[in-house]
Write a protein that holds these residues in place. Structure first.
Motif, PDB file in Angstrom:
ATOM      1  N   GLY A  49       0.807  -1.217   0.000  1.00 32.81           N
ATOM      2  CA  GLY A  49       0.000   0.000   0.000  1.00 32.81           C
ATOM      3  C   GLY A  49       0.836   1.262   0.000  1.00 32.81           C
ATOM      4  N   ASN A  50       1.866   1.297   0.845  1.00 33.00           N
ATOM      5  CA  ASN A  50       2.686   2.509   0.943  1.00 33.00           C
ATOM      6  C   ASN A  50       3.581   2.710  -0.268  1.00 33.00           C
ATOM      7  OD1 ASN A  50       2.201   3.819   3.673  1.00 33.00           O
ATOM      8  ND2 ASN A  50       2.487   1.697   4.296  1.00 33.00           N
ATOM      9  N   PHE A  51       4.124   1.636  -0.821  1.00 27.87           N
ATOM     10  CA  PHE A  51       4.923   1.771  -2.040  1.00 27.87           C
ATOM     11  C   PHE A  51       4.044   2.143  -3.232  1.00 27.87           C
ATOM     12  CE2 PHE A  51       8.457  -0.708  -0.029  1.00 27.87           C
ATOM     13  CZ  PHE A  51       9.457   0.229  -0.263  1.00 27.87           C
ATOM     14  N   THR A  52       2.786   1.702  -3.225  1.00 27.76           N
ATOM     15  CA  THR A  52       1.848   2.087  -4.287  1.00 27.76           C
ATOM     16  C   THR A  52       1.600   3.590  -4.260  1.00 27.76           C
ATOM     17  OG1 THR A  52       0.761  -0.077  -4.238  1.00 27.76           O
ATOM     18  CG2 THR A  52      -0.471   1.749  -5.207  1.00 27.76           C
ATOM     19  N   ILE A  53       1.398   4.134  -3.063  1.00 28.29           N
ATOM     20  CA  ILE A  53       1.195   5.581  -2.934  1.00 28.29           C
ATOM     21  C   ILE A  53       2.425   6.340  -3.420  1.00 28.29           C
ATOM     22  CG2 ILE A  53       1.060   7.445  -1.218  1.00 28.29           C
ATOM     23  CD1 ILE A  53      -1.051   5.866   0.211  1.00 28.29           C
ATOM     24  N   LEU A  54       3.607   5.893  -3.017  1.00 24.91           N
ATOM     25  CA  LEU A  54       4.845   6.550  -3.461  1.00 24.91           C
ATOM     26  C   LEU A  54       4.976   6.502  -4.977  1.00 24.91           C
ATOM     27  CD1 LEU A  54       7.347   5.212  -0.771  1.00 24.91           C
ATOM     28  CD2 LEU A  54       6.492   7.540  -0.968  1.00 24.91           C
ATOM     29  N   PHE A  55       4.654   5.360  -5.562  1.00 22.35           N
ATOM     30  CA  PHE A  55       4.762   5.194  -7.016  1.00 22.35           C
ATOM     31  C   PHE A  55       3.790   6.118  -7.748  1.00 22.35           C
ATOM     32  CE2 PHE A  55       3.018   3.136 -10.830  1.00 22.35           C
ATOM     33  CZ  PHE A  55       4.165   3.072 -11.619  1.00 22.35           C
ATOM     34  N   ILE A  56       2.530   6.147  -7.291  1.00 25.08           N
ATOM     35  CA  ILE A  56       1.504   6.948  -7.982  1.00 25.08           C
ATOM     36  C   ILE A  56       1.831   8.429  -7.895  1.00 25.08           C
ATOM     37  CG2 ILE A  56      -0.919   7.659  -7.885  1.00 25.08           C
ATOM     38  CD1 ILE A  56      -1.586   4.774  -7.083  1.00 25.08           C
ATOM     39  N   VAL A  57       2.219   8.894  -6.708  1.00 24.88           N
ATOM     40  CA  VAL A  57       2.528  10.314  -6.544  1.00 24.88           C
ATOM     41  C   VAL A  57       3.754  10.704  -7.360  1.00 24.88           C
ATOM     42  CG1 VAL A  57       3.201  12.099  -4.885  1.00 24.88           C
ATOM     43  CG2 VAL A  57       1.439  10.436  -4.272  1.00 24.88           C
ATOM     44  N   CYS A  58       4.746   9.827  -7.420  1.00 24.04           N
ATOM     45  CA  CYS A  58       5.950  10.120  -8.216  1.00 24.04           C
ATOM     46  C   CYS A  58       5.638  10.161  -9.716  1.00 24.04           C
ATOM     47  CB  CYS A  58       7.036   9.082  -7.936  1.00 24.04           C
ATOM     48  SG  CYS A  58       7.813   9.250  -6.322  1.00 24.04           S
ATOM     49  N   LYS A  59       4.749   9.285 -10.166  1.00 23.27           N
ATOM     50  CA  LYS A  59       4.450   9.186 -11.605  1.00 23.27           C
ATOM     51  C   LYS A  59       3.511  10.282 -12.081  1.00 23.27           C
ATOM     52  CE  LYS A  59       5.168   6.167 -14.211  1.00 23.27           C
ATOM     53  NZ  LYS A  59       6.152   6.043 -15.310  1.00 23.27           N
TER      54      LYS A  59
ATOM     55  N   ILE B  81      -6.879   3.981   3.874  1.00 17.72           N
ATOM     56  CA  ILE B  81      -7.759   5.109   4.223  1.00 17.72           C
ATOM     57  C   ILE B  81      -7.615   6.231   3.211  1.00 17.72           C
ATOM     58  CG2 ILE B  81      -8.151   6.938   5.919  1.00 17.72           C
ATOM     59  CD1 ILE B  81      -7.374   4.874   8.086  1.00 17.72           C
ATOM     60  N   TYR B  82      -6.374   6.611   2.906  1.00 14.06           N
ATOM     61  CA  TYR B  82      -6.160   7.705   1.952  1.00 14.06           C
ATOM     62  C   TYR B  82      -6.545   7.291   0.529  1.00 14.06           C
ATOM     63  CZ  TYR B  82      -4.107  11.179   5.014  1.00 14.06           C
ATOM     64  OH  TYR B  82      -3.947  12.130   5.972  1.00 14.06           O
ATOM     65  N   GLY B  83      -6.354   6.025   0.199  1.00 14.31           N
ATOM     66  CA  GLY B  83      -6.760   5.555  -1.123  1.00 14.31           C
ATOM     67  C   GLY B  83      -8.253   5.608  -1.326  1.00 14.31           C
ATOM     68  N   VAL B  84      -9.012   5.332  -0.254  1.00 15.77           N
ATOM     69  CA  VAL B  84     -10.477   5.338  -0.329  1.00 15.77           C
ATOM     70  C   VAL B  84     -11.035   6.761  -0.273  1.00 15.77           C
ATOM     71  CG1 VAL B  84     -12.582   4.653   0.892  1.00 15.77           C
ATOM     72  CG2 VAL B  84     -10.730   3.003   0.577  1.00 15.77           C
ATOM     73  N   LYS B  85     -10.461   7.595   0.609  1.00 19.09           N
ATOM     74  CA  LYS B  85     -11.027   8.921   0.876  1.00 19.09           C
ATOM     75  C   LYS B  85     -10.534  10.022  -0.052  1.00 19.09           C
ATOM     76  CE  LYS B  85     -13.473   9.813   3.619  1.00 19.09           C
ATOM     77  NZ  LYS B  85     -14.957   9.847   3.581  1.00 19.09           N
TER      78      LYS B  85
ATOM     79  N   LYS C  20     -10.124  11.306  -3.631  1.00 16.88           N
ATOM     80  CA  LYS C  20     -10.640  11.006  -4.970  1.00 16.88           C
ATOM     81  C   LYS C  20      -9.544  11.062  -6.030  1.00 16.88           C
ATOM     82  CE  LYS C  20     -14.105  12.440  -8.357  1.00 16.88           C
ATOM     83  NZ  LYS C  20     -15.198  13.397  -8.676  1.00 16.88           N
ATOM     84  N   GLU C  21      -8.713  12.115  -5.995  1.00 17.05           N
ATOM     85  CA  GLU C  21      -7.686  12.282  -7.021  1.00 17.05           C
ATOM     86  C   GLU C  21      -6.689  11.127  -6.990  1.00 17.05           C
ATOM     87  OE1 GLU C  21      -4.973  15.967  -8.805  1.00 17.05           O
ATOM     88  OE2 GLU C  21      -5.911  16.111  -6.830  1.00 17.05           O
ATOM     89  N   LEU C  22      -6.331  10.694  -5.805  1.00 15.20           N
ATOM     90  CA  LEU C  22      -5.410   9.559  -5.663  1.00 15.20           C
ATOM     91  C   LEU C  22      -6.067   8.277  -6.138  1.00 15.20           C
ATOM     92  CD1 LEU C  22      -2.576   8.806  -4.525  1.00 15.20           C
ATOM     93  CD2 LEU C  22      -3.717   8.309  -2.363  1.00 15.20           C
TER      94      LEU C  22
END
Length: 312
Positions: free
Chosen positions: A43-53, A293-297, A299-301
Motif C-alpha cells: 500500500g505505501n509503495f503504491t502511494i509513493l509510485f503513484i505520486v511520483c508518476k 484510508i487515503y486511497g479510499v477517501k 478522490k484524485e489519488l
C-alpha cells in the motif's frame, strides 16, 4: 537450537524472547504479521509510485502523504523482519549495537511521523481557512524543509536514549521480554540506576506528543470555527470531507501509540503476552491501514490509482 540462541557467543548481546507465553502460537503470529507487513509495504509503495508518476499530484498535500508512507515503511521495517526471525527460526540473539541501532531508528521514525501528522493538520487548516494563500504559504520546498526539520528534531530527541542506555551495566540478565528493542523494555533489564533514562524517555514522549497534538487541536479548532461560519450544509460536508482521512489516521496513530507507551511503562498488571502483542500491532496496523484510508477517501489519488492499474 533454543539453547544455542539463549547463550550467544557475544557476551554483550541481548536475547529477544518474542511474545512470552505464546511460544506455541509463534508460527501463526508470524503468518499474520507477514500478511500485515506485505499489505503495508504494498500500500505505501503504491502511494509513493503513484505520486511520483503523476505530475498533477506533485502538491504539498501529496508530498506529505509520501512522507507519511515513508515513515510507515520505516516503522514496520525497523521491527517486523527481526520479529519474523524470532517467530520462524528462533533467532533470538541480537548484538548490543544492533539493539541500540534498532531502538534509535524505531523511535526516530515514530517522532518523525508525529511531526508529519502535525504538518498535515496545518496543511488542512491553510487549505480550508486560507485557500487563496495556500500556494504561497505551503510550497513543495517549504513542505520539504518542514519534513527535514521534523527528522532533525526526532534525531536530536532520540539520540541520547541509546547513548545513555549503552553506558548502563547489564550484568547477567540480557533477556528482553519483547520482540524488539523498545527503550523501556531494555532499560528494565539493566542492573544500574535507569531513573534518568526513564525520566528522559517520559519527557520526550510528553513534549513531542504535547507539541504535535497542540498543533493538530489548534488547526482543527480553527477549521471547525471556519466551517461553522459557512451557511450551506453542503459546503460544511465538503470542507469536512477533506479532513476525514487525516482525522482517522491521527486517531488511529495517536491512540495506539499512547496506549502502547503507557502500558509499557505503567501496565505491569497487564499480562505480557497482551501488552507485547498490542505493541507489535501498534506498529503494523496503522502502517497497513493508512494507505487504504487515503486511497479510499482521496478522490484524485483513487482516480490515478485506477488509471495506472488499468494500464498495467
Amino acid at each position: 537450537m533454543a539453547g544455542f540462541n539463549l547463550t550467544p557467543s557475544d557476551p554483550s548481546a541481548f536475547i529477544l524472547m518474542g511474545i512470552p507465553g505464546l511460544e506455541d502460537a509463534h508460527l501463526w503470529i508470524a503468518i499474520t504479521f507477514s500478511v500485515f507487513y506485505f499489505i503495508a509495504l504494498l500500500g505505501n509503495f503504491t502511494i509513493l509510485f503513484i505520486v511520483c508518476k503523476a505530475q498533477t499530484l506533485h502538491k504539498p498535500m501529496y508530498l506529505l502523504l509520501c512522507m507519511l508512507a515513508l515513515t510507515d515503511i520505516g516503522l514496520s521495517t525497523s521491527v517486523i523482519p527481526k520479529a519474523l526471525c524470532i517467530f520462524l527460526f528462533n533467532l533470538k540473539a541480537i548484538t548490543a549495537v544492533g539493539c541500540f541501532t534498532q531502538m534509535f531508528f524505531l523511535h526516530t521514525v515514530i517522532i518523525t511521523q508525529s511531526a508529519v501528522l502535525g504538518t498535515m493538520a496545518f496543511d488542512r487548516y491553510v487549505a480550508i481557512c486560507n485557500p487563496l494563500r495556500y500556494t504561497t504559504i505551503l510550497s513543495n520546498a517549504r513542505i520539504a524543509k518542514l519534513g527535514l526539520l521534523g527528522l532533525v528534531r526526532a534525531v536530536l530527541f532520540v539520540l541520547p536514549m541509546p547513548l545513555l542506555l549503552s553506558r548502563q551495566p547489564f550484568c547477567a540478565n540480557h533477556i528482553i521480554s519483547h520482540t524488539y528493542c523498545e527503550h523501556i523494555a531494555v532499560a528494565k533489564i539493566s542492573c544500574g540506576d535507569t531513573t534518568f533514562n526513564r525520566m528522559y524517555g517520559l519527557m520526550v514522549a510528553f513534549v513531542v506528543s504535547g507539541l504535535d497534538l497542540t498543533i493538530i487541536a489548534l488547526s482543527y479548532g480553527l477549521i471547525l470555527r471556519a466551517v461553522l461560519r459557512i451557511s450551506s450544509k453542503k459546503s460544511h460536508l465538503k470542507a469536512l470531507n477533506t479532513c476525514t482521512a487525516h482525522i482517522c489516521v491521527i486517531l488511529m496513530s495517536y491512540v495506539s501509540c499512547l496506549f502502547s507507551f503507557l502500558t509499557q511503562r505503567f501496565g505491569d498488571s497487564i499480562p505480557p503476552q497482551i501488552r507485547i502483542t498490542l505493541a507489535n500491532l501498534y506498529l503494523l496496523v496503522p502502517c497497513m491501514l493508512n494507505p487504504i484510508i487515503y486511497g479510499v477517501k482521496t478522490k484524485e489519488l483513487r482516480v490515478k490509482m485506477g488509471i495506472y492499474t488499468c494500464r498495467r
